[in-house]
Design a protein around this motif. Sequence first.
Motif, PDB file in Angstrom:
ATOM      1  N   TYR A   1      12.883  -7.760   3.504  1.00  0.00           N
ATOM      2  CA  TYR A   1      12.912  -6.452   2.843  1.00  0.00           C
ATOM      3  C   TYR A   1      12.031  -6.331   1.614  1.00  0.00           C
ATOM      4  O   TYR A   1      12.239  -5.430   0.812  1.00  0.00           O
ATOM      5  CB  TYR A   1      14.355  -6.037   2.501  1.00  0.00           C
ATOM      6  CG  TYR A   1      15.140  -5.758   3.748  1.00  0.00           C
ATOM      7  CD1 TYR A   1      15.983  -6.703   4.297  1.00  0.00           C
ATOM      8  CD2 TYR A   1      14.982  -4.543   4.422  1.00  0.00           C
ATOM      9  CE1 TYR A   1      16.658  -6.452   5.475  1.00  0.00           C
ATOM     10  CE2 TYR A   1      15.655  -4.288   5.604  1.00  0.00           C
ATOM     11  CZ  TYR A   1      16.486  -5.250   6.122  1.00  0.00           C
ATOM     12  OH  TYR A   1      17.159  -5.003   7.280  1.00  0.00           O
ATOM     13  N   HIS A  28      11.060   2.494   2.925  1.00  0.00           N
ATOM     14  CA  HIS A  28      12.421   2.950   3.212  1.00  0.00           C
ATOM     15  C   HIS A  28      12.880   2.572   4.610  1.00  0.00           C
ATOM     16  O   HIS A  28      14.047   2.743   4.943  1.00  0.00           O
ATOM     17  CB  HIS A  28      12.501   4.477   3.098  1.00  0.00           C
ATOM     18  CG  HIS A  28      12.170   4.998   1.748  1.00  0.00           C
ATOM     19  ND1 HIS A  28      12.919   4.730   0.631  1.00  0.00           N
ATOM     20  CD2 HIS A  28      11.155   5.784   1.334  1.00  0.00           C
ATOM     21  CE1 HIS A  28      12.391   5.326  -0.408  1.00  0.00           C
ATOM     22  NE2 HIS A  28      11.321   5.981  -0.029  1.00  0.00           N
ATOM     23  N   ALA A  29      11.961   2.138   5.466  1.00  0.00           N
ATOM     24  CA  ALA A  29      12.313   1.879   6.863  1.00  0.00           C
ATOM     25  C   ALA A  29      12.237   0.399   7.171  1.00  0.00           C
ATOM     26  O   ALA A  29      11.638  -0.385   6.452  1.00  0.00           O
ATOM     27  CB  ALA A  29      11.395   2.667   7.794  1.00  0.00           C
ATOM     28  N   GLU A  30      12.806   0.040   8.306  1.00  0.00           N
ATOM     29  CA  GLU A  30      12.984  -1.360   8.649  1.00  0.00           C
ATOM     30  C   GLU A  30      11.721  -2.080   9.083  1.00  0.00           C
ATOM     31  O   GLU A  30      11.700  -3.302   9.121  1.00  0.00           O
ATOM     32  CB  GLU A  30      13.982  -1.465   9.822  1.00  0.00           C
ATOM     33  CG  GLU A  30      15.354  -0.945   9.521  1.00  0.00           C
ATOM     34  CD  GLU A  30      16.290  -2.028   9.046  1.00  0.00           C
ATOM     35  OE1 GLU A  30      15.829  -3.160   8.847  1.00  0.00           O
ATOM     36  OE2 GLU A  30      17.478  -1.752   8.880  1.00  0.00           O
ATOM     37  N   ALA A  31      10.689  -1.355   9.467  1.00  0.00           N
ATOM     38  CA  ALA A  31       9.528  -2.002  10.082  1.00  0.00           C
ATOM     39  C   ALA A  31       8.908  -3.024   9.129  1.00  0.00           C
ATOM     40  O   ALA A  31       8.589  -2.710   7.986  1.00  0.00           O
ATOM     41  CB  ALA A  31       8.485  -0.953  10.455  1.00  0.00           C
ATOM     42  N   SER A  91      10.439  -5.589   7.887  1.00  0.00           N
ATOM     43  CA  SER A  91      11.388  -6.138   6.923  1.00  0.00           C
ATOM     44  C   SER A  91      11.768  -7.583   7.215  1.00  0.00           C
ATOM     45  O   SER A  91      12.160  -8.302   6.316  1.00  0.00           O
ATOM     46  CB  SER A  91      12.647  -5.287   6.891  1.00  0.00           C
ATOM     47  OG  SER A  91      13.213  -5.260   8.180  1.00  0.00           O
TER      48      SER A  91
END
Lengths: 526, 208
Positions: free
Chosen positions: B52, B84-87, B89
């Motif tokens: 993250y 803000h997004a998971e890609a 992470s």
Amino acid sequence: MMDESAELSVSITQIVQRLKGTHLHSQLEKQAKECLHKPEIKLETLKDDVRRLLKASGWERKLQNAVYRELHILPPPGHPRAPPEHTKEPLAYMRKAQVNWEKRILKSLNSMCTELGIPLARKRPVPEQNELTNKWNEMGTDEPDLSKFRPVYAPKDFLEVFVGLKNPNNERSEDLTVRSHWGLIQVSLNGRDIPQMREMYPELGLTYGQLGIDDHTHVPPDLFESEHIHIGKKVVSEQDSAAAQQYSRQGCPTGLRAQLWSLILNTTNDPEAITHYEQLKARVIHHDLLVDNLIYKDVKLTASNDDYYFVFEDYLYQVLLCFSRDTAVLEHFNYNCASPPKSCMQSKSGSEQCAVVYPPNGVIPFHGFSMYVAPLCFLYNEPSKLYSVFREMYIRYFFRLHSVSSHPSGIVSLCLQFERLLQTHLPQLFYHLREIGAQPLRIAFKWIVRAFSGYLSTDQLLLLWDRILGYDSLEIVAVLAAAVFAFRAENLMEVTSLASAEAVLADLSTLKVMPLLQIFLFATSV
Amino acid sequence: MSAKAVSCTIKSPVALQIGDAVSDSSRPGVYITDITLAEPVNIQEISFKNYYTAYVTVRLQRRQGGSAKWVTCLRNYCLMSNPHAEAGSHDYFSIYRHQMLTEPDSVTTVRLILRQPSSEWLNFSIEEINIYPCAKEDSERDVPAWISTLTPVEEPLDLNGLPDPETVSSSIQQMWALTEIMQASQTAASIGRFDVDGSYDVKLLSYT
């Protein structure tokens, strides 16, 4: 990150390895040998002359199509230190959720097997084999007692898995704040907004002709339709996969659709495919699987009750029973984070235990699974052709609709995309539905999981699936779900309960898919 | 490429934030992690697993002459395209020598500055950090003396009725080439049987 040329050579090596030893490889070798007899071949320029002749006779195009197909199913490139499960699904909490979900399915299947006292698999006695061979083309006339069987799971069970998906590194409060996401899916995956989708799907725009809009009876065919059909015929005669995929974005004419889809998916009806299908049929005759009963039950409950699809009942059995026994499907687990169920079996000599996959293709059908096949029955009437097209569509697209993953075409991303589009562009509607206890996803989920099969009228469904193939993505399904809500927004604002909301959206058979998509994507103000 | 990682000590990350770290309710957006190396290293690659972190800046302390100097070799390298997004992470990353702004030679300390501007995530860090040195040019693996005296003296052989070694070796080479072709043409295609010796009596599924 590995630099681009290294990644390219890895991909090339992988594709060459996969194509070696296939039927196409031996055919190309044979063709090259036959070229040697031609008078225009000169020894000094042997390589170039053979290449030229292969190109002229269309074999280079076949190889191009095969490579293009391999690119579609190539697993994503991973970091050299990343373990394989990470390459298939990087997010640890999603992998865990998938594993837990699979355990639940296995438990359910095992308990059904123990309760009913029926083995998961057994060899059929010879009289039964003969009976099945005779009845092969009319298995629908059979009325076996299926009352004891129940589907292993239904889409709504699956929805609960997603609703419970939580990222441990993310704090979500229950209050409805400006920052919060109003829907059921509480993970933060990337999604495209409307401006980005306008760039992604330009061919659906207002300035492009579309089948589904511009082939309407009161639009003169000279404006778009005749030209489009003419181009379609050319694409089919050129036998070019990539061109067919691009063409399909504006819709496939009904008369050419079967050939175009088969070209995009690179499925041929050559003797190898027919033999493969016959082998699968022989396997169905020899072994009886518990899963077969689940398939029978599913077909009887869904397709047989559908006005459009009940006539294809026999075809559905012929395809799905063979599908369960096709070990070639196991290849898709290279890029699917799900794992096939396994069982320990005593070998015949009794000496050792070996692990086998059950069912042989690793896929346990759920309630509604047969609806993935049903629309294809309108296009193909030869079982082996129908089978090849369905299998390819499954391993490219449909498998993503029932496994937990963060892939952009995966069901979690599609549901999140649907909810985001609704919250961004129809906030009043979303808020209202939420307040009356009718979360929109609870209504739309069944459409998304089946890619709208069984909910739209068939001609409209096929127009939608044209675009899934054309853009190689299921995202359009989520967009359509949002567009349907937008279309019925006025009625939905007046309902006061989940049941009445469902009633408003119960019948989608009169909807026209392409105008809805076009208005939502290109006529919504952003 | 399969060089072994150098041993290093990774210090625990220090948060940079304004105000009291304990009583403040907002979470830090910047962490700094120092990695000290046992001896000066010419770095080929730094690899790590993300958790993250959105952007990473890499600074190196190089020992040149008698002095130690800090340089920035990578500034705000993006690990997550949308913070803000998971890609990205959980992804594995490698930073190679050729991506760095300055030559990472004689490095004694590596400082990683981690940034995560989004308030979505509770924690962020970098894990499994490995630093790989350049392959040494001056190899200690000298060629042993007996290999260098390999080229034999050309002498006429006393055949004594045995076949000519040249023809024998060329026919052996042909056979070897044939076996190579056979091996190379073994297909990756599987035969596709799912049963074991004709039986497929599956009783129960196993949970692994």
